[in-house]
Design a protein around this motif. Structure first.
Motif, PDB file in Angstrom:
ATOM      1  N   SER A  54       0.561  -1.366  -0.102  1.00  0.00           N
ATOM      2  CA  SER A  54       0.158   0.000  -0.012  1.00  0.00           C
ATOM      3  C   SER A  54       0.865   1.127  -0.216  1.00  0.00           C
ATOM      4  N   VAL A  55       0.253   2.254  -0.474  1.00  0.00           N
ATOM      5  CA  VAL A  55       1.084   3.550  -0.325  1.00  0.00           C
ATOM      6  C   VAL A  55       1.115   4.036   0.809  1.00  0.00           C
ATOM      7  N   GLU A  56       0.499   3.709   1.913  1.00  0.00           N
ATOM      8  CA  GLU A  56       0.574   4.161   3.366  1.00  0.00           C
ATOM      9  C   GLU A  56       1.531   3.315   3.822  1.00  0.00           C
ATOM     10  N   GLU A  57       1.875   2.291   3.424  1.00  0.00           N
ATOM     11  CA  GLU A  57       3.045   1.491   3.826  1.00  0.00           C
ATOM     12  C   GLU A  57       4.201   2.051   3.452  1.00  0.00           C
ATOM     13  N   LEU A  58       4.346   2.260   2.347  1.00  0.00           N
ATOM     14  CA  LEU A  58       5.585   2.902   1.859  1.00  0.00           C
ATOM     15  C   LEU A  58       5.790   4.199   2.541  1.00  0.00           C
ATOM     16  N   LEU A  59       4.946   5.088   2.602  1.00  0.00           N
ATOM     17  CA  LEU A  59       5.168   6.487   3.219  1.00  0.00           C
ATOM     18  C   LEU A  59       5.376   6.425   4.801  1.00  0.00           C
ATOM     19  N   SER A  60       5.090   5.326   5.323  1.00  0.00           N
ATOM     20  CA  SER A  60       5.481   5.108   6.779  1.00  0.00           C
ATOM     21  C   SER A  60       6.698   4.544   7.056  1.00  0.00           C
TER      22      SER A  60
END
Length: 347
Positions: A54-60
């Motif tokens: 997910s994008v959220e996982e990458l951005l975290s």
């Protein structure tokens, strides 16, 4: 060393962003996200880094300092703002976004986050364009009166990572605009760069002449865009963007000044030709323009990494891209209403 995340692993990421990051000593690609997880995983296996679900996982991920946003047009603003709010610097592909409000929101988000935002207007970095700008500033052809700038090729359906008539570029919901967003934004930004002037009025016609989807229907976005631009310094000219140039690609600009004419990427033998009013002709062999079939280094990633390393505002910042986007959106309104549209913010 800056950790880089790639959001959207399609063709532009694979032929421009990823190879140029790999060549830059200050960048290390540490993450990939794509709606097609297998595609992201294959890139991670090939070049190193991790595929994120997910994008959220990458951005975290704290090891990622900056991202390239290479998704379909409609998601540019959403992905960019998410990344900025997560504390990442953002390089976003063109067109910046699909509404002016989204573009302005991206700039505001970058300012609020204290992070850098750059837009991939790579035509400014083509060597002949950089040389031409310097020559124009030095008065090589005098004051610019009129111009013609064109970008046309056979369309994105053979170039996309998922080629064919169902390509996302043809889907109005995902692309919003066609040739105007794909090619017209490049030449709109370029004419402002070369002349040092902004587009203050546009009279435009966006139309669909030939491109058809898998069902045989004309696509829902423009395959041709024709604009008459008036610039802030008084110059007038035309900007043409087309997906129906089925022979050789045309990526040329001609400037007509009080002391001569400058032809850029118009002569196949010479990247710049200057015809003086005195009758002399000067030839400058800088380099040939890149095409869809002949990809060369764009310079965008090197410029982006320079901005990050030096912690300075990118030369092609989100804010600097707003004037060209205003001209694009004004052209859409002009075409829809059949009238000339003024752009007061560019005056």
């Amino acid at each position: 060393m800056f950790g880089i995340g790639i959001i959207g692993c399609g063709k532009i990421a694979q032929v421009r962003h990823i190879p140029e990051y790999l060549e830059n000593p200050n960048a290390e690609i540490r993450g990939y996200f794509d709606l097609n997880l297998q595609r992201a995983q294959e890139l991670a296996e090939k070049f190193g880094g991790k595929a994120f679900a997910s994008v959220e996982e990458l951005l975290s991920d704290p090891s990622i300092d900056a991202v390239s946003v290479c998704v379909a047009n409609f998601a540019h603003a959403e992905m960019t703002i998410k990344a900025l709010e997560a504390g990442k610097h953002v390089l976003c592909e063109k067109p910046m976004a699909v509404t002016l409000a989204e573009c302005e929101a991206m700039v505001a988000a970058a300012k609020k986050a204290g992070k850098h935002l750059m837009i991939g207007h790579n035509q400014r970095l083509a060597k002949a364009h950089m040389v031409a700008k310097k020559m124009i500033e030095e008065g090589a052809i005098g004051r610019i009166l009129t111009f013609r700038t064109t970008f046309g090729h056979g369309g994105p359906e053979t170039w996309s990572i998922d080629p064919g008539k169902s390509v996302w570029f043809f889907d109005k919901k995902r692309a919003a605009m066609g040739a105007m967003a794909d090619l017209g934004i490049h030449k709109t930004d370029l004419i402002q760069f070369l002349t040092g002037q902004k587009v203050v009025r546009t009279t435009a016609r966006l139309t669909t002449l030939d491109k058809r989807d898998a069902g045989g229907n004309l696509i829902g976005v423009d395959d041709n865009a024709f604009c008459i631009y008036e610039l802030s310094g008084g110059a007038y000219g035309t900007m043409t963007a087309s997906w129906t140039y089925y022979a050789a690609e045309d990526n040329s600009t001609i400037l007509y000044g009080t002391k001569g004419t400058m032809r850029i990427y118009d002569d196949p033998a010479h990247s710049i030709v200057v015809n003086k009013s005195s009758g002399e002709t000067e030839y400058y062999d800088v380099e040939q323009i890149q095409t869809n079939d002949n990809q060369t280094k764009s310079g965008i990633i090197d410029l982006w990494m320079e901005a990050l390393v030096q912690d300075k505002e990118p030369e092609i910042s989100g804010e600097s891209a707003l004037s060209a986007m205003r001209a694009v959106f004004a052209s859409l309104v002009s075409s829809e209403k059949g009238c000339t549209v003024e752009i007061p913010e560019n005056m």
